[in-house]
Design an enzyme around this catalytic site. Structure first.
Site, mmCIF file in Angstrom:
data_model
loop_
_atom_site.group_PDB
_atom_site.id
_atom_site.type_symbol
_atom_site.label_atom_id
_atom_site.label_comp_id
_atom_site.label_asym_id
_atom_site.label_seq_id
_atom_site.Cartn_x
_atom_site.Cartn_y
_atom_site.Cartn_z
ATOM 1 N N ASN A 12 10.391 56.199 80.819
ATOM 2 C CA ASN A 12 9.058 56.531 81.337
ATOM 3 C C ASN A 12 8.140 56.631 80.131
ATOM 4 O O ASN A 12 8.104 57.649 79.444
ATOM 5 C CB ASN A 12 9.107 57.848 82.111
ATOM 6 N N ARG A 68 9.704 53.111 84.684
ATOM 7 C CA ARG A 68 8.702 53.622 85.610
ATOM 8 C C ARG A 68 7.373 52.950 85.299
ATOM 9 O O ARG A 68 6.888 52.998 84.165
ATOM 10 C CB ARG A 68 8.543 55.129 85.474
ATOM 11 N N HIS A 122 3.749 58.829 93.331
ATOM 12 C CA HIS A 122 4.971 59.633 93.488
ATOM 13 C C HIS A 122 5.949 58.959 94.454
ATOM 14 O O HIS A 122 6.787 59.608 95.076
ATOM 15 C CB HIS A 122 4.659 61.052 94.007
ATOM 16 N N ARG A 165 -6.387 68.316 88.255
ATOM 17 C CA ARG A 165 -7.147 67.351 89.053
ATOM 18 C C ARG A 165 -7.719 68.036 90.286
ATOM 19 O O ARG A 165 -7.063 68.871 90.902
ATOM 20 C CB ARG A 165 -6.263 66.182 89.487
ATOM 21 N N GLU A 172 13.677 61.609 90.243
ATOM 22 C CA GLU A 172 13.034 60.307 90.115
ATOM 23 C C GLU A 172 13.813 59.370 89.197
ATOM 24 O O GLU A 172 13.853 58.162 89.429
ATOM 25 C CB GLU A 172 11.597 60.489 89.614
#
Length: 372
Positions: free
Chosen positions: A9, A68, A156, A217, A360
């Site tokens: 990642n 990813r 996601h 956010r 993940e």
């Protein structure tokens, strides 16, 4: 014979890695290389990959690398072997994810330079390519939307896909007939309606900014509020973008972007922190109610990711007003900490409430192995 996958990642200044067996889920090594291209750090992403490889020396050699990649746009609906054409597409899609896709591509090219094994791109957006047009379409001029690829993509995806499958397994029901709402609550947060193992709606939109309140956010906001801030406060485009992505959410409401700090402040009597948590919970309930209506039935609400898995008070208070929909939380079960999937609703509740830890990296490894 080794069947491990090297999961990468790549961010702009960091590289997270894990060497995992997709069959057994055994993790042979994991770590993070930080400060790439910065003083005191490694020179570039290739140097970071070499450092990660040094860490896994002596472990089972990887048969592939799973990367990813944040944004696959409308081009990728599944994990894909990296070819020059795929690289070009990821580069073009950087217009939709300028903070992520360029770094993801750097990680791919760095791994190609030092590892002679297949490279596979696993896209955050791929799981949500099944969202129907009615849910994906923004009501702006159709020509503009088509020309500039403006639509809901969702993110996601690897987490929502992994968790929905694990939830169905835990409940002992076929994934193909399950109706689930998955709440991925971390520093970034999103909700997803999963019908029969397929994503049919999700809270993040064209970018990861839309939807739930997050660490930094804003989530949902009236676009006209930004026009107002531009006219009245003199904030320019870049200032507004920075504000919404890095200075809003819990941080904007309290000065603290970490849920643990906000909750501690609320427990100490900080009214501003408690008000922020009320906004956070309200936004989640709004999406849960909307997705119940979209799904036309519900087997389970599933909490996952750092906040969702570990914050029992948040889970209980978020769902406290949904009892008339058959949603109940058992206070004792809710307080049990575990790294295993678990039920936190009473036996016999019309809607199960679960906590399912996400993974993940394992999902990326499994999708990589499946492609190959």
């Amino acid at each position: 014979m080794s069947s491990t996958v090297f999961v990468l990642n790549a961010g702009s200044s960091s590289l997270k890695y894990q060497l995992v067996d997709p069959g057994t889920a055994e993790v042979h090594a994991s770590g993070t290389v930080e400060r790439i291209g910065e003083a005191g750090g490694v020179r570039d992403h290739e140097a970071a990959v070499r450092e990660a490889l040094a860490d896994i020396a002596g472990k089972p050699a990887p048969v592939a690398v799973g990367h990813r990649v944040v944004h696959g746009g409308d081009r990728f609906d599944r994990a894909t072997v990296v070819t020059p054409e795929v690289e070009h597409a990821i580069d073009e899609l950087a217009a939709l994810a300028p903070l992520h896709n360029p770094a993801n591509l750097q990680g791919i090219r760095a791994a190609q330079a030092v590892l002679d094994v297949p490279q596979v791109a696993v896209f955050d957006t791929a799981f949500h390519r099944t969202i129907p047009a009615a849910a994906a379409t923004y009501a702006i001029p159709a020509g503009l939307a088509e020309r500039y690829q403006v639509r809901r993509y969702g993110f996601h995806g690897t987490s929502h896909q992994y968790v929905s499958r694990k939830a169905a397994e835990f409940l002992g029901i076929p994934l193909e007939s399950s109706k689930l709402i998955v709440l991925h609550l971390g520093n970034g947060a999103s909700a997803c309606a999963v019908d029969g193992g397929v994503s049919v709606d999700t809270s993040m939109g064209m970018t990861p900014l839309e939807g739930l309140v997050m660490g930094t956010r804003s989530g949902d906001i009236d676009p006209a509020a930004l026009f107002h801030l531009h006219r009245q406060a003199g904030l320019g485009f870049e200032e507004l973008e920075t504000m919404l992505n890095r200075e809003s959410g819990l941080k904007g409401l309290t000065g603290k972007g970490d849920m643990r700090d906000v909750q501690a402040a609320a427990a100490a009597g900080d009214e501003q922190a408690e008000a922020a948590l009320a906004v956070y919970r309200h936004r989640i309930r709004r999406y849960v109610g909307a997705y119940m209506a979209q799904l036309g039935g519900l087997d389970a609400i599933v909490f996952t990711a750092g906040v969702g898995e570990n914050n029992s008070l948040l889970r209980r208070r978020t769902l406290a007003r949904l009892e008339h929909f058959g949603v109940h939380v058992d206070p004792d079960r809710n307080e049990v900490a575990s790294k295993e999937p678990r039920r936190i609703s009473p036996d016999g509740s019309p809607v199960a409430v679960l906590v399912v830890p996400t993974n993940e990296e394992l999902e990326i490894a499994r999708q990589t192995a499946a492609v190959l």
